[in-house]
Design an enzyme around this catalytic site. Structure first.
Site, short mmCIF file in Angstrom:
data_model
loop_
_atom_site.label_atom_id
_atom_site.label_comp_id
_atom_site.label_asym_id
_atom_site.label_seq_id
_atom_site.Cartn_x
_atom_site.Cartn_y
_atom_site.Cartn_z
N GLU A 204 -1.14 -8.80 4.68
CA GLU A 204 -2.74 -7.72 4.68
C GLU A 204 -2.61 -7.46 3.35
OE1 GLU A 204 -1.36 -2.56 5.42
OE2 GLU A 204 -0.11 -4.02 5.54
N LYS B 203 -7.53 -1.36 9.90
CA LYS B 203 -6.41 -0.67 10.22
C LYS B 203 -6.40 0.94 10.86
CE LYS B 203 -1.31 -0.52 8.11
NZ LYS B 203 -0.91 -0.57 6.74
N CYS C 58 0.18 -4.64 10.80
CA CYS C 58 1.17 -3.80 10.06
C CYS C 58 1.39 -2.42 10.73
CB CYS C 58 0.80 -3.45 8.96
SG CYS C 58 2.95 -2.71 7.58
#
Length: 429
Positions: A48, A117, A180
């Site tokens: 990330e 994200k 994540c």
């Protein structure tokens, strides 16, 4: 490797990193892409925000970092031109006056999709909502499903598909991307991605390291891969990520349908690749057996076709993963618990049947071999469980053409040892 065998070779990459030094990070990324190519990897996943570093904090607001990140991204894109590999890298992207934490899907010199994200952590040591907008804010819930509010973003190559609703289709498999914290949420995006058809899930992460988190994370990842019958590839930032009190270990995992098939060494001070092969054919078979798998499909995800690369360089042999030669037997560390489970299931079933039929006795044929030995042990444990005398079990030896004195004596000794009465037959000549 013949892709017709149903395997996809994947890699989780952890490059050396300097926080805020995009040119250096791009160079380390390209180096690992080259190593992945040498190993015949088809898709390689990087951490990330790997082109900037995850811990840039308020530097994310600066034009200099944003522009350098795009320059590094373009550099990595150009490096992949003509190469037979798909690359997933992380970088910030500004669009519609919002900054997004994104995964960029690259192949043959082009970005074919950008995934923001969805879930931004904002507790403890994480402050992502200070810098980034959430990917879920790029879609709208309309009566007939989910639709993108920002369908594309403009990059140097033109408009590129953008959103959390992207499903990537190659000639041999399909995949989706989450980032994540998305995995840690109550409804991970990977669940809907899998329901929509993604056979592989890639997670670009920058998860820090605290005591106990490693074991929990690997368990959660394996469980998610089993829940949605997918291959799951996870990579996280390494030790170069931060000079503060937050520690990153460079955790990498590759899971397939509930089992971790590869795991990298943590806290390495050099760049590393974790490589394995995912059996896509097996995943498809498991999904076909699960008739509930597609029932919770929501909306219509956009399908991005990944064009085949003409000058494919072939695949290295042999497979990186191993296969258990005795798949129906337990591992040594779980052997005792597994065997007790087998006995408990059989004993419970026999006990219920014995009670239901009101039988006065059980008759068990004893040959002296493994099968009848297990049957007698189960019968004895069942009698003990129900509080019945063992003399209610009648053992019968059954000599035949294959019977030897040794197996006959084994049968007699077994019944004597367990206190089971027996019918007498002549000892075989």
């Amino acid at each position: 490797m013949d892709t017709n065998l149903g395997f996809v070779r994947v890699a989780a990459a952890v490059p050396l990193l300097r926080v805020g030094d995009c040119a250096y990070n791009a160079q380390q990324t390209k180096q690992l892409i080259s190593e992945a190519l040498d190993e015949g990897v088809e898709i390689v996943c990087f951490p990330e925000l790997g082109l900037t570093g995850y811990t840039c904090a308020d530097l994310f607001f600066t034009n200099a970092l944003q522009q350098n990140a795009m320059a590094a991204l373009k550099d990595v894109c150009e490096f992949t031109r003509g190469k037979s590999i798909i690359v997933l890298v992380g970088a910030p992207l500004k669009t519609d006056n919002d900054l997004y934490n994104c995964a960029f899907v690259i192949t043959d010199g082009e970005i074919i999709g950008v995934v923001p994200k969805t879930n931004l952590p904002n507790t403890g040591e994480f402050y992502e909502k200070r810098w980034f907008a959430a990917g879920r804010e790029t879609v709208e819930q309309l009566p007939d499903g989910v639709h993108p509010r920002i369908p594309t973003v403009e990059l140097w190559q033109g408009d590129v598909p953008f959103g959390v609703d992207l499903l990537f289709l190659t000639r041999n498999y399909s995949f989706g991307v989450e980032i994540c914290e998305d995995l840690w949420s109550p409804l991970p995006p990977s669940t809907q991605l899998a329901i929509q058809g993604a056979e592989l899930i890639f997670n670009l992460s920058s998860s820090n390291c605290i005591v106990g988190k490693h074991a929990f994370r690997r368990q959660m990842l394996a469980q998610q891969s089993q829940r949605v019958h997918c291959g799951y590839v996870y990579t996280s930032s390494g030790v170069g990520e931060s000079t503060t009190d937050v520690v990153f270990s460079g955790s990498t995992y590759i899971a397939e349908n509930g089992k971790l098939i590869a795991e990298g060494e943590r806290f390495q001070r050099e760049s590393s690749l974790t490589i394995s092969e995912i059996d896509v054919e097996r995943l498809r078979t498991d999904r076909e057996r699960n008739t509930n798998f597609t029932k919770d499909r929501i909306g219509h995800y956009r399908k991005i076709n990944v064009a085949p690369i003409e000058n494919a360089e072939g695949y290295a042999e042999p497979l990186h993963r191993t296969f258990n030669p005795t798949p129906f037997l337990p591992s040594k560390e779980n052997e005792d618990a597994y065997c007790m489970d087998v006995l408990s299931i059989q004993t419970s079933a026999l006990a219920r049947r014995w009670e239901h039929t009101h039988a006065q006795s059980l008759v068990v044929g004893i040959s002296g071999g493994l099968d009848s030995t297990l049957a007698l042990i189960v019968a004895v444990q069942t009698a003990d469980m129900l509080g019945y005398a063992r003399n209610r079990i009648l053992g019968i030896t059954m000599p035949g053409f294959g019977t030897t004195n040794r197996t006959y004596r084994n049968a007699i000794d077994l019944m004597n040892e367990l206190g089971v009465p027996r019918c007498r037959h002549p000892t075989p000549a």
